[in-house]
Design an enzyme around this catalytic site. Structure first.
Site, short mmCIF file in Angstrom:
data_model
loop_
_atom_site.label_atom_id
_atom_site.label_comp_id
_atom_site.label_asym_id
_atom_site.label_seq_id
_atom_site.Cartn_x
_atom_site.Cartn_y
_atom_site.Cartn_z
N GLY A 1 -4.11 -4.00 -1.96
CA GLY A 1 -2.86 -3.35 -2.28
C GLY A 1 -2.84 -1.89 -1.88
O GLY A 1 -1.87 -1.18 -2.16
N ASP A 2 -3.91 -1.41 -1.26
CA ASP A 2 -4.00 -0.03 -0.80
C ASP A 2 -4.84 0.00 0.47
O ASP A 2 -5.04 -1.03 1.10
CB ASP A 2 -4.58 0.86 -1.90
CG ASP A 2 -4.02 2.29 -1.88
OD1 ASP A 2 -3.87 2.82 -0.77
OD2 ASP A 2 -3.75 2.85 -2.95
N ASP A 3 -5.36 1.18 0.84
CA ASP A 3 -6.11 1.28 2.08
C ASP A 3 -7.35 0.38 2.04
O ASP A 3 -8.05 0.29 1.03
CB ASP A 3 -6.56 2.73 2.29
CG ASP A 3 -5.39 3.71 2.30
OD1 ASP A 3 -4.35 3.39 2.92
OD2 ASP A 3 -5.51 4.78 1.68
#
Length: 484
Positions: free
Chosen positions: A264-266
């Protein structure tokens, strides 16, 4: 007169019976021997690691119960505390057998291996009381989610030498849904825990594991050196908050390779401290290799440099990267007040499928630690090299935004082909406060990246010499199981 005697029929039958019994016995002995050899083979688990250990134990020997219900924090810590006595005598390893092992946070020791069987699952407790509170990182000055302290990570270690967390693709399940709900609802008083965090340590291996649903970041080596993260599968819902995959933070000589990340992020976020705290701490991330990474992250970057980069980031080498349905390829995130630098970045051999941006640099990324940052602390962004890339189904080629009066310089892009979506952005290259060169790039880059022409194809440097982390050789280690 010669007399001939016929054998007694009964004697002949008895002889055949004895022969048959003998054959059966031989077959049974061979079978037993083969089964014994198979059992011996199964009893011995072999794995690749930077160090092997002289002493071994199973968490079951310390009262561990893998029923998914019994809390095993004390069992894990008791086992590790006992095994720590062998640090100077060849080191030790703790085996986690098949089962579902509910646990809170526990601390590792030096010259130690934590090994998870392929059917072992570490289940993170959802009771906040099972997570100790620890101080914020000195290079951050505060927690990421809230001011003040933070929860200790599930698997945690500090001031260690020669520590390994590995397995035959065993699983660590963070059960993060509860934490994500609290974060979204503004119900957290402290920063969420990570799955694995190793601090102030040297010679670290994290390999051959599956990490699920972390409350926040998954793997966080910080203030450490000689770190290998290898063969990790990281899975989280693509809308889960801040579930970064691997975040090397103020680390030297690190290798990340052969990892598959859905986040859900990098997928990889390279960091070195936040604003005035990172500047004061002054510990960069440098000598970082990232290779053979597959990333899916629809709202974030495959590789992010920053935004907390105030201690500096330099000498990052990324190659053979596959991005699928991700927001951007390699993103530089910084802002006025960050200070520090991002320099000597080398990327080649990247394939991207369904992207919002291929190239993205941001000089106006906000999110300050507090209001005490120095507005005169300007970051230095220079010598950024991209080459040999192919992308398809892209909305916009590049968004390159430097800082007025503090341009990003030395950008080099060569041999890049970007295929666009059916209805792409009309402006494909949005460039402000950046300078550099390009060659053999489709679609045509902005004027700020002056086209050198196909006959003067610049190399867009990629270092030929290897880093010392690539010279580390693994050994074949083993663990003989005592119980089945």
């Amino acid at each position: 007169m010669k007399m001939e005697f016929s054998p007694n029929p009964c004697t002949k039958v008895e002889g055949l019976k004895r022969a048959l019994v003998l054959v059966i016995l031989v077959v049974m002995m061979l079978a037993i021997g083969g089964e014994s050899r198979r059992r011996e083979h199964q009893d011995v688990i072999r794995y690749s690691a930077i160090s092997c250990r002289a002493y071994s134990a199973s968490v079951t020997e310390f009262g561990g119960v893998g029923d998914g219900i019994t809390l095993n924090t004390m069992a894990f810590q008791a086992a590790i505390n006992y095994l720590s006595q062998f640090e100077a005598q060849g080191g030790s390893q703790l085996f986690v057998p098949p089962g579902r092992w509910l646990t809170g946070s526990f601390n590792l020791t030096s010259h130690f291996t934590l090994y998870l069987h392929r059917d072992a699952v570490l289940l993170a407790s959802q009771d906040e009381g099972d997570w100790p509170l620890i101080d914020p990182l000195p290079s951050y000055g505060r927690g990421r989610d809230a001011e003040g302290g933070r929860y200790g990570s599930l698997v945690f270690g500090t001031n260690l030498t020669d520590v390994i967390i590995t397995g035959d693709n065993g699983t660590i399940d963070g059960q993060g849904e509860l934490w994500w709900k609290k974060f979204r609802g503004g119900q957290l008083n402290y920063t969420r825990p990570y799955l694995i965090e190793i601090m102030y340590s040297d010679k670290v291996q994290i390999s051959n594991l599956t990490l699920l649903d972390s409350p926040s970041w998954n793997v966080h080596p910080v203030y450490s050196s000689n770190v290998i993260v290898q063969g990790i599968t990281i899975l989280a819902p693509t809308d889960s908050p801040n579930t970064d995959g691997i975040n090397p933070d103020s680390c030297t000589n690190t290798k990340i390779e052969d990892c598959y990340i859905v986040s859900g992020d990098d997928c990889v976020a390279v960091k070195s401290g936040w604003d005035e705290y990172g500047i004061a701490y002054g510990m960069p991330t440098k000598q970082l290799v990232i290779r053979r990474l597959t990333c899916i992250s629809p709202t974030s970057a495959v590789i992010a440099l920053g935004s907390e980069m105030s201690g500096g980031i330099e000498d990052v080498r990324a190659e053979d990267i596959l991005a699928i349905n991700s927001e951007s390829g390699v993103r530089i995130k910084t802002a006025i007040g960050r200070g520090g630098y991002v320099k000597d970045i080398y990327v080649k051999g990247m394939t991207m499928k369904t992207m919002k941006w291929v190239f993205w640099m941001t000089g106006n990324y906000g999110s300050h630690a507090d209001n005490n940052y120095d507005p005169n602390a300007l970051p230095l962004i220079q010598n950024i090299n991209y080459r040999d890339m192919v992308a398809e189904n892209v909305t916009m080629a590049a968004r390159l935004e430097g800082i007025p009066g503090d341009p990003f310089t030395g950008i080099c892009i060569s041999n890049v082909t970007i295929g666009l979506v059916e209805k792409p952005k009309k402006l494909q290259w949005n460039c402000t406060d950046v300078t550099g060169i390009s060659s053999d790039v489709v679609p045509q880059p902005c004027d700020a990246l002056s086209d050198q022409g196909p006959q003067k194809l610049p190399a867009c440097n990629f270092p030929e010499e290897s880093l010392s982390i690539d010279e580390v050789e693994a050994q074949m280690c083993s663990y003989k199981r005592k119980h089945w």
